[in-house]
Design a protein around this motif. Structure first.
Motif, PDB file in Angstrom:
ATOM      1  N   MET A 208      12.938 -44.422 144.206  1.00  0.00           N
ATOM      2  CA  MET A 208      14.213 -44.678 144.872  1.00  0.00           C
ATOM      3  C   MET A 208      15.055 -45.671 144.069  1.00  0.00           C
ATOM      4  O   MET A 208      16.253 -45.483 143.860  1.00  0.00           O
ATOM      5  N   VAL A 209      14.395 -46.732 143.604  1.00  0.00           N
ATOM      6  CA  VAL A 209      15.097 -47.738 142.802  1.00  0.00           C
ATOM      7  C   VAL A 209      15.537 -47.125 141.469  1.00  0.00           C
ATOM      8  O   VAL A 209      16.623 -47.418 140.972  1.00  0.00           O
ATOM      9  N   THR A 210      14.684 -46.270 140.899  1.00  0.00           N
ATOM     10  CA  THR A 210      15.075 -45.571 139.667  1.00  0.00           C
ATOM     11  C   THR A 210      16.337 -44.748 139.894  1.00  0.00           C
ATOM     12  O   THR A 210      17.246 -44.714 139.050  1.00  0.00           O
ATOM     13  N   SER A 211      16.421 -44.079 141.044  1.00  0.00           N
ATOM     14  CA  SER A 211      17.605 -43.289 141.373  1.00  0.00           C
ATOM     15  C   SER A 211      18.834 -44.186 141.507  1.00  0.00           C
ATOM     16  O   SER A 211      19.937 -43.802 141.084  1.00  0.00           O
ATOM     17  N   ILE A 212      18.622 -45.379 142.087  1.00  0.00           N
ATOM     18  CA  ILE A 212      19.734 -46.330 142.205  1.00  0.00           C
ATOM     19  C   ILE A 212      20.207 -46.749 140.811  1.00  0.00           C
ATOM     20  O   ILE A 212      21.402 -46.809 140.525  1.00  0.00           O
ATOM     21  N   VAL A 213      19.218 -47.040 139.929  1.00  0.00           N
ATOM     22  CA  VAL A 213      19.531 -47.446 138.554  1.00  0.00           C
ATOM     23  C   VAL A 213      20.365 -46.384 137.857  1.00  0.00           C
ATOM     24  O   VAL A 213      21.339 -46.683 137.159  1.00  0.00           O
ATOM     25  N   GLN A 216      21.959 -42.097 140.987  1.00  0.00           N
ATOM     26  CA  GLN A 216      21.653 -40.810 141.628  1.00  0.00           C
ATOM     27  C   GLN A 216      21.521 -41.022 143.142  1.00  0.00           C
ATOM     28  O   GLN A 216      20.434 -40.992 143.717  1.00  0.00           O
ATOM     29  N   THR A 217      22.656 -41.230 143.777  1.00  0.00           N
ATOM     30  CA  THR A 217      22.671 -41.564 145.197  1.00  0.00           C
ATOM     31  C   THR A 217      22.040 -40.480 146.059  1.00  0.00           C
ATOM     32  O   THR A 217      21.277 -40.764 146.988  1.00  0.00           O
ATOM     33  N   LYS A 218      22.333 -39.223 145.736  1.00  0.00           N
ATOM     34  CA  LYS A 218      21.783 -38.114 146.516  1.00  0.00           C
ATOM     35  C   LYS A 218      20.255 -38.117 146.476  1.00  0.00           C
ATOM     36  O   LYS A 218      19.598 -37.940 147.504  1.00  0.00           O
ATOM     37  N   ARG A 219      19.701 -38.349 145.275  1.00  0.00           N
ATOM     38  CA  ARG A 219      18.239 -38.376 145.135  1.00  0.00           C
ATOM     39  C   ARG A 219      17.649 -39.556 145.912  1.00  0.00           C
ATOM     40  O   ARG A 219      16.608 -39.418 146.565  1.00  0.00           O
TER      41      ARG A 219
END
Length: 323
Positions: A208-213, A216-219
């Motif tokens: 989730m944090v990787t997606s934030i980085v 990738q909000t949808k992910r």
């Protein structure tokens, strides 16, 4: 823990023991081993106390009672709080306790500066059950598999531990699932691990944090929905996100001091593979960005507690914020 193993093996026990630390599996394991070795199944000379409201006078009275047709009386005390709050009466009593009594404390919280801690170290043995490092866990898990006639490569073991984390009870349960899943086969493969092992929540938080980085909000929201489906409370998810960013902040600062993966793992008391995953994430953020996210987590928690936001909405806002 070598002292504990030796005492159990020799059936020669000190008057008092303290088992404490983060690794619950080891605490329970040694508690049960000591109970079995000292009592030999005798329930008549075994007493157990638990919780913060233990009557110290009753405890002392039982400790003074001679065992009935046995060499030892075992008194097991769990989560008493005696190693955090003052326990003067017990501290003063322990040196006078008859050698026919053995007292074992199993505690979640311990203040090493307390008089009780110092007295137990003086008269007996205090064993800290720490989280095991990746090599110790791999050896232990490999031994359990070997007993069942199973073999696993180092690569597959690393994948397995990356999914399960370093909690030994969780590892044990996942190993049981793997052993049952591979009945009739000797070799455990990556595919077996991916098919049967439950990915720990913290892995999804990491993703989730990787997606934030990666913006990738949808992910990130999809992973959040997955956790909600798994019945994870939104406030626990928020806590884990905050903890992840706190770890990233520590990792970034330690990297700035020139520490490598091994040094960071030792300093933060996390497995080396976890440190290895955090380091690239820490490089992606500036220190100011990480601090901003940590502060946002604090503000989100406050908003929930004061009723300004629902817990679910607070997490969604965290995941969709731009930094």
């Amino acid at each position: 823990m070598q002292t504990l193993n030796q005492d159990i093996k020799n059936n020669s026990f000190k008057p008092v023991y303290l088992l404490y630390g983060e690794e619950a599996f080891l605490k329970n394991s040694y508690k049960n081993q000591m109970k079995s070795a000292i009592t030999q199944g005798d329930t008549m000379n075994f007493n157990q106390f638990g919780g913060k409201s233990i009557d110290v006078k009753e405890l002392i009275s039982l400790a003074d009672t001679m065992p009935f047709f046995s060499e030892k009386r075992l008194i097991l005390v769990e989560d008493s709080g005696f190693f955090k709050a003052a326990a003067e009466e017990l501290v003063n009593y322990l040196p006078q306790m008859p050698d026919t009594t053995c007292m074992v404390f199993v505690e979640s919280e311990v203040d090493k500066r307390s008089k009780m801690f110092k007295k137990v170290k003086e008269l007996g043995y205090a064993a800290e059950m720490e989280r095991q490092d990746i090599n110790q866990l791999a050896r232990w898990a490999g031994t359990l598999l070997s007993r069942e006639g199973k073999k696993v490569t180092g690569q597959t073991m690393e994948l397995f531990l990356n999914m399960t984390g370093d909690d030994m009870e969780n590892i044990r349960m996942e190993l049981e699932k793997l052993i049952c899943f591979t009945l009739g086969r000797d070799i455990i493969t990556d595919e077996d691990v991916m098919a049967i092992c439950t990915e720990r929540t913290t892995n999804k938080i990491f993703d989730m944090v990787t997606s934030i980085v990666n913006r990738q909000t949808k992910r990130a929201l999809e992973l959040y929905e997955d956790l909600l489906t798994l019945k994870e409370p939104p406030m626990r998810i928020m806590f884990l996100i905050a903890r992840q960013f706190n770890q990233l902040l520590q990792v970034k600062e330690l990297m700035g001091k020139g520490m490598d993966k091994g040094g960071i793992a030792a300093k933060l008391k996390i497995p080396p593979f976890a440190a290895g995953k955090l380091m690239p994430q820490a490089r992606t953020f500036s220190r100011e960005q990480i601090l901003s996210y940590v502060n946002s987590c604090v503000e989100a928690e406050e908003a929930v507690k004061t009723g300004r936001l629902s817990d679910r909405m607070a997490v969604e806002l965290l995941l969709t914020a731009k930094y």
